[in-house]
Scaffold this motif. Structure first.
Motif, PDB file in Angstrom:
ATOM      1  N   GLU A 233       0.857  -1.182   0.000  1.00  0.00           N
ATOM      2  CA  GLU A 233       0.000   0.000   0.000  1.00  0.00           C
ATOM      3  C   GLU A 233       0.893   1.232   0.000  1.00  0.00           C
ATOM      4  N   LYS A 234       0.888   1.965  -1.101  1.00  0.00           N
ATOM      5  CA  LYS A 234       1.792   3.094  -1.265  1.00  0.00           C
ATOM      6  C   LYS A 234       1.368   4.254  -0.368  1.00  0.00           C
ATOM      7  N   GLY A 235       2.370   4.946   0.201  1.00  0.00           N
ATOM      8  CA  GLY A 235       2.056   6.033   1.119  1.00  0.00           C
ATOM      9  C   GLY A 235       3.102   7.122   1.111  1.00  0.00           C
ATOM     10  N   LEU A 236       2.716   8.287   1.587  1.00  0.00           N
ATOM     11  CA  LEU A 236       3.570   9.469   1.593  1.00  0.00           C
ATOM     12  C   LEU A 236       4.864   9.243   2.350  1.00  0.00           C
ATOM     13  N   ASP A 237       4.779   8.625   3.528  1.00  0.00           N
ATOM     14  CA  ASP A 237       5.965   8.491   4.367  1.00  0.00           C
ATOM     15  C   ASP A 237       6.468   7.056   4.463  1.00  0.00           C
ATOM     16  N   ASN A 238       6.131   6.215   3.479  1.00  0.00           N
ATOM     17  CA  ASN A 238       6.734   4.882   3.406  1.00  0.00           C
ATOM     18  C   ASN A 238       8.219   5.010   3.113  1.00  0.00           C
ATOM     19  N   CYS A 239       9.002   4.044   3.571  1.00  0.00           N
ATOM     20  CA  CYS A 239      10.416   4.001   3.241  1.00  0.00           C
ATOM     21  C   CYS A 239      10.572   3.516   1.802  1.00  0.00           C
ATOM     22  N   LYS A 240      11.191   4.327   0.977  1.00  0.00           N
ATOM     23  CA  LYS A 240      11.404   3.978  -0.429  1.00  0.00           C
ATOM     24  C   LYS A 240      12.693   3.163  -0.585  1.00  0.00           C
ATOM     25  N   ALA A 241      12.772   2.414  -1.670  1.00  0.00           N
ATOM     26  CA  ALA A 241      13.938   1.583  -1.970  1.00  0.00           C
ATOM     27  C   ALA A 241      14.489   1.960  -3.333  1.00  0.00           C
ATOM     28  N   LEU A 242      15.656   1.399  -3.670  1.00  0.00           N
ATOM     29  CA  LEU A 242      16.274   1.629  -4.970  1.00  0.00           C
ATOM     30  C   LEU A 242      16.385   0.321  -5.731  1.00  0.00           C
ATOM     31  N   ALA A 243      16.126   0.398  -7.019  1.00  0.00           N
ATOM     32  CA  ALA A 243      16.289  -0.758  -7.898  1.00  0.00           C
ATOM     33  C   ALA A 243      17.045  -0.317  -9.135  1.00  0.00           C
ATOM     34  N   GLU A 244      17.537  -1.302  -9.871  1.00  0.00           N
ATOM     35  CA  GLU A 244      18.263  -1.026 -11.107  1.00  0.00           C
ATOM     36  C   GLU A 244      17.738  -1.947 -12.191  1.00  0.00           C
ATOM     37  N   ILE A 245      17.387  -1.357 -13.331  1.00  0.00           N
ATOM     38  CA  ILE A 245      16.870  -2.149 -14.437  1.00  0.00           C
ATOM     39  C   ILE A 245      17.945  -2.301 -15.508  1.00  0.00           C
ATOM     40  N   ASN A 246      18.098  -3.520 -15.981  1.00  0.00           N
ATOM     41  CA  ASN A 246      19.002  -3.824 -17.081  1.00  0.00           C
ATOM     42  C   ASN A 246      18.223  -3.642 -18.375  1.00  0.00           C
ATOM     43  N   LEU A 247      18.623  -2.682 -19.197  1.00  0.00           N
ATOM     44  CA  LEU A 247      17.843  -2.353 -20.384  1.00  0.00           C
ATOM     45  C   LEU A 247      17.931  -3.423 -21.464  1.00  0.00           C
ATOM     46  N   LYS A 248      18.953  -4.244 -21.423  1.00  0.00           N
ATOM     47  CA  LYS A 248      19.093  -5.307 -22.421  1.00  0.00           C
ATOM     48  C   LYS A 248      18.176  -6.471 -22.100  1.00  0.00           C
ATOM     49  N   THR A 249      18.138  -6.869 -20.821  1.00  0.00           N
ATOM     50  CA  THR A 249      17.321  -8.020 -20.427  1.00  0.00           C
ATOM     51  C   THR A 249      15.918  -7.624 -20.004  1.00  0.00           C
ATOM     52  N   GLY A 250      15.730  -6.356 -19.600  1.00  0.00           N
ATOM     53  CA  GLY A 250      14.436  -5.902 -19.113  1.00  0.00           C
ATOM     54  C   GLY A 250      14.167  -6.295 -17.680  1.00  0.00           C
ATOM     55  N   ARG A 251      15.154  -6.858 -17.013  1.00  0.00           N
ATOM     56  CA  ARG A 251      14.978  -7.291 -15.629  1.00  0.00           C
ATOM     57  C   ARG A 251      15.437  -6.205 -14.660  1.00  0.00           C
ATOM     58  N   ALA A 252      14.747  -6.128 -13.535  1.00  0.00           N
ATOM     59  CA  ALA A 252      15.095  -5.152 -12.504  1.00  0.00           C
ATOM     60  C   ALA A 252      15.510  -5.870 -11.236  1.00  0.00           C
ATOM     61  N   THR A 253      16.502  -5.311 -10.553  1.00  0.00           N
ATOM     62  CA  THR A 253      17.035  -5.889  -9.321  1.00  0.00           C
ATOM     63  C   THR A 253      17.055  -4.824  -8.240  1.00  0.00           C
ATOM     64  N   THR A 254      16.600  -5.177  -7.060  1.00  0.00           N
ATOM     65  CA  THR A 254      16.665  -4.248  -5.931  1.00  0.00           C
ATOM     66  C   THR A 254      18.115  -4.104  -5.485  1.00  0.00           C
ATOM     67  N   ILE A 255      18.585  -2.874  -5.348  1.00  0.00           N
ATOM     68  CA  ILE A 255      19.978  -2.646  -4.954  1.00  0.00           C
ATOM     69  C   ILE A 255      20.112  -2.000  -3.582  1.00  0.00           C
ATOM     70  N   ALA A 256      19.042  -1.455  -3.034  1.00  0.00           N
ATOM     71  CA  ALA A 256      19.086  -0.884  -1.685  1.00  0.00           C
ATOM     72  C   ALA A 256      17.685  -0.952  -1.100  1.00  0.00           C
ATOM     73  N   LEU A 257      17.537  -1.755  -0.062  1.00  0.00           N
ATOM     74  CA  LEU A 257      16.236  -1.959   0.572  1.00  0.00           C
ATOM     75  C   LEU A 257      16.443  -2.194   2.053  1.00  0.00           C
ATOM     76  N   ASP A 258      15.774  -1.419   2.886  1.00  0.00           N
ATOM     77  CA  ASP A 258      15.849  -1.577   4.331  1.00  0.00           C
ATOM     78  C   ASP A 258      14.548  -1.037   4.903  1.00  0.00           C
ATOM     79  N   ALA A 259      13.881  -1.834   5.704  1.00  0.00           N
ATOM     80  CA  ALA A 259      12.574  -1.442   6.229  1.00  0.00           C
ATOM     81  C   ALA A 259      12.634  -0.167   7.066  1.00  0.00           C
ATOM     82  N   ALA A 260      13.814   0.150   7.601  1.00  0.00           N
ATOM     83  CA  ALA A 260      13.950   1.322   8.464  1.00  0.00           C
ATOM     84  C   ALA A 260      14.471   2.553   7.734  1.00  0.00           C
ATOM     85  N   TRP A 261      14.950   2.366   6.493  1.00  0.00           N
ATOM     86  CA  TRP A 261      15.618   3.459   5.798  1.00  0.00           C
ATOM     87  C   TRP A 261      14.852   3.880   4.545  1.00  0.00           C
ATOM     88  N   ASP A 262      14.809   5.190   4.342  1.00  0.00           N
ATOM     89  CA  ASP A 262      14.197   5.775   3.146  1.00  0.00           C
ATOM     90  C   ASP A 262      15.303   6.210   2.197  1.00  0.00           C
TER      91      ASP A 262
END
Length: 667
Positions: A233-262
């Motif tokens: 459920e998306k929200g204003l003050d949810n902690c956001k994460a970072l992902a990286e998409i490979n444009l050749k394969t079309g796949r995305a991988t999470t590169i920074a995710l922490d429940a406590a960190w935005d």
């Protein structure tokens, strides 16, 4: 005999040409900037792009056909500039913002996108052949034609209702696009082909202001890092994460995710080996500052400004050698541009504020757009070892005909015996040694976690206030930003307490000055500043302030659950109205309505979703019901801010008339 200068007035304020964001050419030799002008007669604005040499010389206007040309960005090789606009070209009028490209040496701009939902923000690929952009689209639809059909259905609908099951459905002054989410797209410039990178992926960009800072393209052009909300459920003050998409394969991988960190504002290093970004430990405290962090691709991330007690602002820009990062950060009522050296972990001021509003880095050149209390935004080029060079004079001729008041910084012992900063802006010609006594006007800033800064403000112009004869006082009360996290967080769960002590301490100091008329003291504020003057009305004895002005102020904390930031407000107060109603009401001005006595001008906009207009209406109605003198100025077409020239003129006219009606000079 020299021509006598005039007092600064509302007409002059709206004649100022406002410099916006800048973009540097790859070699740093030229800068493209947006410049907005206003017409009081037509009650509207117009924005064009200008070209400036970073070595000096006359600026050159680059675009003139559009009304809202913006977000200029140089191509990687420097031969062209892309920008967003809504224009009419080749018999087609844009319904939504589209991408345009113009040669850097001038000529006609050409539309390069034709995407029905419109373009929000963009960046060039390193090869200069493609552009990545953000657009709000209907998830589940495949291809641009399907989006275009759905857009036409939406545009042609007869129903006006907004239907949603989302937690976050509005932001500041607008509804989020109903049923749509923000996706990343790639445009091939030559063919015009557009590909939705998230069409087959379970990702969307953050819903609050998905601008050009929510993604970045790797130097090799093969990957894009982006910000997303991992919560179901998306929200204003949810902690956001970072992902990286490979444009050749079309796949995305999470590169920074922490429940406590935005995490936000990713930026690849010049060699592509690292990603810099901002990280806030919201799990520890919802007011946590944004730290600069660096991720080694394929490895872990680390904070690099953890010991530095300041909050880092987006955007981030790497130095050409990748040894340092540039960013803006507040420091004691000013916002400087900083250069942070990664290896040594040291921050140094690269360009002083005032208030650095925008900047860019190209080659070995840095360009800043910065204002101060004495002047609107000016543009300077900075080179290593050289003095800052101003590269425009947009408003010099206009402002040369007006007098401005001097300003200075004071420190007052306030709540908890701690020092609090106060800016003073004096009327033109002020002389403390003369027998004349001056009225005082408090201009209380909003936020609360913002600051009264060394900045030239248009909506709350201290120079315009001072031109009316008032000494303007701007207190950076407890809770203000730029003075360290402990100071900022000190008001959490006890709104009104320390801030009132700070403002009152400033008033005590002012009343002791021989040049102050103690019977002519006023207080005004907007947003949280509006909350403060409503709070003061129920806590300060009658007669200490002759009148208040409350703009977009909170009056009823329980009813503030209608705000777009209801979840954040609950964290600030330390409770919801059902979990601990007494705690909420103890921080709500309406609780103390029975003690209110001071005349108040209440101003509000109907399109304000941060502080809904019922707050102002309830405050005004309460004052009238209690027989307290009050006046209401309500704008059906304005939001949290008054943005239209004619409405602004009315705002200032009512503001000054209210003060003058309650200003009784000594005889």
């Amino acid at each position: 005999m020299a021509e006598r200068k005039k007092s600064f007035d509302i007409e002059a304020l709206w004649k100022i040409e406002r410099a916006g964001a800048v973009s540097l050419s790859p070699d740093g030799a030229q800068a493209a900037c947006s410049l907005t002008t206003f017409s009081m007669a037509e009650n509207k604005s117009s924005t064009s792009l200008w070209l400036l040499s970073t070595f000096g010389g006359e600026p050159r206007r680059l675009t003139a056909c559009g009304e809202k040309d913006g977000q200029a960005a140089w191509s990687p090789k420097g031969g062209a500039i892309a920008f967003l606009a809504r224009r009419e070209q080749e018999g087609k009028k844009d319904e939504t913002a589209q991408l345009y490209v113009i040669a850097s040496d001038g000529g006609e701009a050409r539309r390069i996108s034709d995407f029905a939902p419109g373009v929000e923000a963009f960046k060039w690929f390193p090869d200069g052949k493609r552009i990545a952009f953000v657009a709000w689209v209907w998830p589940g639809l495949k291809g641009t034609k399907a989006q275009a059909r759905r857009w036409k259905q939406y545009k042609d609908r007869k129903e006006s209702g907004y239907v949603t099951s989302e937690v976050q459905y509005r932001f500041w002054d607008r509804n989020l696009p109903m049923g749509r989410v923000a996706h990343l797209h790639v445009l091939d410039i030559e063919s015009g082909r557009i590909v939705d990178l998230f069409e087959a992926l379970p990702y969307e960009l953050q819903r609050m202001d998905p601008d050009a800072n929510v993604f970045d393209i790797a130097p090799d052009g093969r990957h894009i890092a982006f910000v997303f909300d991992p919560a179901a459920e998306k929200g204003l003050d949810n902690c956001k994460a970072l992902a990286e998409i490979n444009l050749k394969t079309g796949r995305a991988t999470t590169i920074a995710l922490d429940a406590a960190w935005d995490f936000k504002a990713p930026r690849y290093s010049p060699d592509g080996a690292h990603v810099a970004f901002l990280a806030s430990n919201l799990g520890r405290r919802h007011t946590a500052p944004a730290n600069l962090a660096v991720l080694e691709r394929g490895g872990a991330w680390r904070r690099v400004t953890g010991a530095w007690d300041r909050s880092v602002n987006a955007p981030l820009r790497w130095s050409r050698d990748g040894a340092a990062l540039y960013f803006g950060a507040e420091d004691r009522g000013r916002c400087h541009l900083w250069r942070f050296a990664i290896e040594s972990g040291s921050a140094a001021v690269a360009a002083e504020g005032g208030w650095v509003q925008h900047f860019d880095v190209g080659g070995d050149t840095v360009v800043t757009v910065a204002d101060g209390m004495q002047h609107p935004a000016r543009i300077h080029a900075h080179r290593v070892g050289g003095a800052a060079l101003r590269i425009e004079r947009f408003n010099d001729a206009l402002l040369a005909g007006y007098r401005f008041g001097a300003h200075e910084e004071k420190t007052v012992a306030a709540a908890n015996g701690e020092p609090v900063q106060m800016w003073l802006v004096y009327p033109p010609g002020f002389d403390a040694k003369k027998a004349k006594k001056y009225p005082v006007l408090h201009n209380i800033h909003g936020g609360p976690h913002a600051a009264a800064g060394d900045t030239f403000h248009y909506r709350w112009s201290n120079q315009l206030f001072a031109a009316q004869g008032y000494v303007v006082a701007c207190v950076n009360y407890h809770g203000s930003s730029g003075f360290g996290h402990a100071f900022l967080d000190s008001i959490t769960h006890r709104w009104g307490e320390l801030e009132l002590q700070d403002v009152e301490a400033a008033t005590d100091w002012l009343r002791k000055q021989p040049w102050v008329d103690r019977k002519r003291v006023f207080a005004s504020g907007g947003s949280y500043g509006g909350y403060m003057v409503a709070w003061m009305n129920g806590h300060v004895k009658a007669g200490r302030y002759q009148a208040y002005v409350c703009h977009a102020g909170c009056f009823d904390r329980r009813a503030m659950f209608a705000s777009d930031a209801w979840s954040w407000s609950s964290k600030e107060l330390g409770a919801t109205y059902w979990s601990d109603p007494a705690k909420v009401q103890s921080q709500s001005p309406d609780t103390f309505a029975g003690q209110m006595t001071t005349p108040t001008l209440v101003i509000h906009g109907a399109l304000d979703y941060r502080v809904p207009d019922q707050q102002g209406l309830a405050y005004y109605n309460t004052l009238k019901a209690r027989g307290i003198e009050a006046r209401l100025v309500w704008f059906p077409d304005e939001n949290h801010w008054i943005l239209k020239p004619r409405n602004s003129r009315l705002w200032y006219a009512e503001f000054f008339a209210w003060l003058q009606a309650h200003d009784m000079p000594e005889k």
